[in-house]
Design an enzyme around this catalytic site. Structure first.
Site, PDB file in Angstrom:
ATOM      1  N   MET A 172       0.839  -1.189   0.000  1.00 42.81           N
ATOM      2  CA  MET A 172       0.000   0.000   0.000  1.00 42.81           C
ATOM      3  C   MET A 172       0.872   1.236   0.000  1.00 42.81           C
ATOM      4  SD  MET A 172      -2.781   1.574  -0.088  1.00 42.81           S
ATOM      5  CE  MET A 172      -3.067   3.333   0.067  1.00 42.81           C
ATOM      6  N   GLU A 173       0.579   2.153  -0.931  1.00 50.73           N
ATOM      7  CA  GLU A 173       1.438   3.300  -1.223  1.00 50.73           C
ATOM      8  C   GLU A 173       1.219   4.499  -0.312  1.00 50.73           C
ATOM      9  OE1 GLU A 173      -2.297   3.887  -3.758  1.00 50.73           O
ATOM     10  OE2 GLU A 173      -1.029   2.203  -3.171  1.00 50.73           O
ATOM     11  N   GLU A 212       4.968   0.680  -6.083  1.00 54.80           N
ATOM     12  CA  GLU A 212       4.589   1.550  -4.968  1.00 54.80           C
ATOM     13  C   GLU A 212       5.361   2.867  -4.975  1.00 54.80           C
ATOM     14  OE1 GLU A 212       2.002   0.722  -3.542  1.00 54.80           O
ATOM     15  OE2 GLU A 212       1.947  -1.365  -4.187  1.00 54.80           O
TER      16      GLU A 212
END
Length: 371
Positions: free
Chosen positions: A312-313, A347
């Site tokens: 998750m970025e 990401e």
């Protein structure tokens, strides 16, 4: 590893559709609710009469009691006259809500607000006896508590085992797409961007990391510690992140001075060397190729033991499933090495900022907004 080895992987932004609400549950959240009140808003999307500018979030994910307590102060601006503020909240218990106007010569004390909840639309309404006036700024203060989640969203518990068979627990976050509202009351729509200042309360034997670098640590009267972080760039609520952990880390710097760190359980820290090397090269490649400097002073990559997505970025704090970040040259396959490279490139590609460069890295929230 040269530029030809990297592929730019981007996610198309999801579309937010305006949906009509058919039924509402006006269940009270706390004792300050309006008697016989009805929820004042009839849409799934939030009203635009009030917008956020800056959040001050003080939060304590207590791994001993498995609870989350805290308060949030939001600097808001009224774009239209209104007697209510509607924002998002889910599975939160509101224990107090107050409003204060921030006009220079305005001397009125904090005004207690009535609170209503719409469970189906995951919204909270804060009702003011004195209407908000268009063009003026206010401070909305809300105290809340919740249970530390067992799922993979919001603020949740994650656990792992040491090589000696000891169970360890950490607190992690995952807010995409609409789970920031499970952690604190907020305008949880991606177009309602704001600046975030975060303070995390923790035990002395753990550490906290968040989107931005830590400014200071203070000791509370009860022996717990407060970690104060720099304010963020202007961003959507789903990109806010923090991890309370007992991990080890490896760090280095890019050519342009960005500090790159990998966090993982102590027994797995030797598996972070490849990801650290790859992250620095990828970051430098993107900056040179796109001529867009990475806007933050640091980037952390964290291996979360219990994590639903691949990664998750979160801005400045990318969280990973362990298999997407850790690589052991003695036991991992070539495919695992390729996967770590691709996920990290993906990401980091999210981290670019296409607005003005970030300035005044560690400015604090304006004192007049905090009481």
């Amino acid at each position: 590893m040269g530029p030809s080895h990297f592929s730019l992987l981007l996610i198309l932004a999801g579309c937010w559709e305006a949906l009509g609400a058919e039924h509402y549950s006006n269940s009270p959240v706390c004792n300050t609710t309006l008697s016989n009140g009805s929820f004042p808003w009839t849409h799934y999307r939030l009203p635009t009469s009030v917008v956020p500018e800056h959040y001050y979030i003080y939060i304590h994910p207590d791994l001993n009691t498995k609870t989350v307590t805290g308060y949030v102060q939001i600097l808001i601006e009224a774009l239209n006259d209104t007697s209510y503020i509607v924002l998002n909240g889910k599975n939160l218990t509101i224990t107090g809500a107050f409003l204060k106007e921030l006009s220079p010569n305005y001397q009125r004390k904090r005004l207690a607000l009535h609170v209503l909840e719409s469970v189906p639309t995951e919204q909270l309404a804060f009702i003011s006896e004195i209407p908000l006036v268009a063009g003026r700024k206010y401070q909305l203060s809300v105290r809340f508590c919740a249970t530390l989640s067992n799922s993979f969203s919001g603020v949740y518990r994650a656990s792992y085992w040491t090589k000696n068979g000891i169970s360890r627990m950490i607190a992690a976050t995952h807010f995409e797409p609409t789970s920031a509202r499970k952690a604190f009351p907020c305008f949880d729509e991606p177009n309602m961007k704001a600046v975030f200042s975060v303070v995390i309360v923790r035990d002395y034997n753990r550490k906290a990391i968040s989107n931005m670098p830590k400014v200071s640590t203070r000791t509370r009267g009860d022996g717990l510690l407060e970690d104060h972080f720099c304010h963020s760039v202007r961003m959507s609520s789903y990109l806010v992140a923090f991890v309370v952990n007992d991990f080890s880390s490896n760090s280095t710097k890019s050519k342009t001075g960005t500090e790159v760190s990998i966090f993982a359980p102590r027994d797995q820290i030797n598996q972070t060397r490849y990801a650290l090397q790859a992250a620095v090269k990828i970051l430098e490649f993107f900056e040179e190729y796109f001529q867009i400097p990475y806007p933050l002073p640091k980037i952390d990559l964290v291996a979360i033991p219990d994590f639903e997505a691949g990664a998750m970025e979160n801005w400045g704090l990318i969280t990973y499933r362990e298999t997407s970040l850790l690589y052991d040259p003695h036991t991992s396959s070539p495919h695992s090495k390729l996967w770590v490279t691709l996920v990290t490139a993906h990401e980091l590609a999210h981290q670019a900022k296409f607005e003005n460069p970030y300035k005044s890295i560690c400015s604090t929230l304006q004192k007049s907004y905090i009481v």
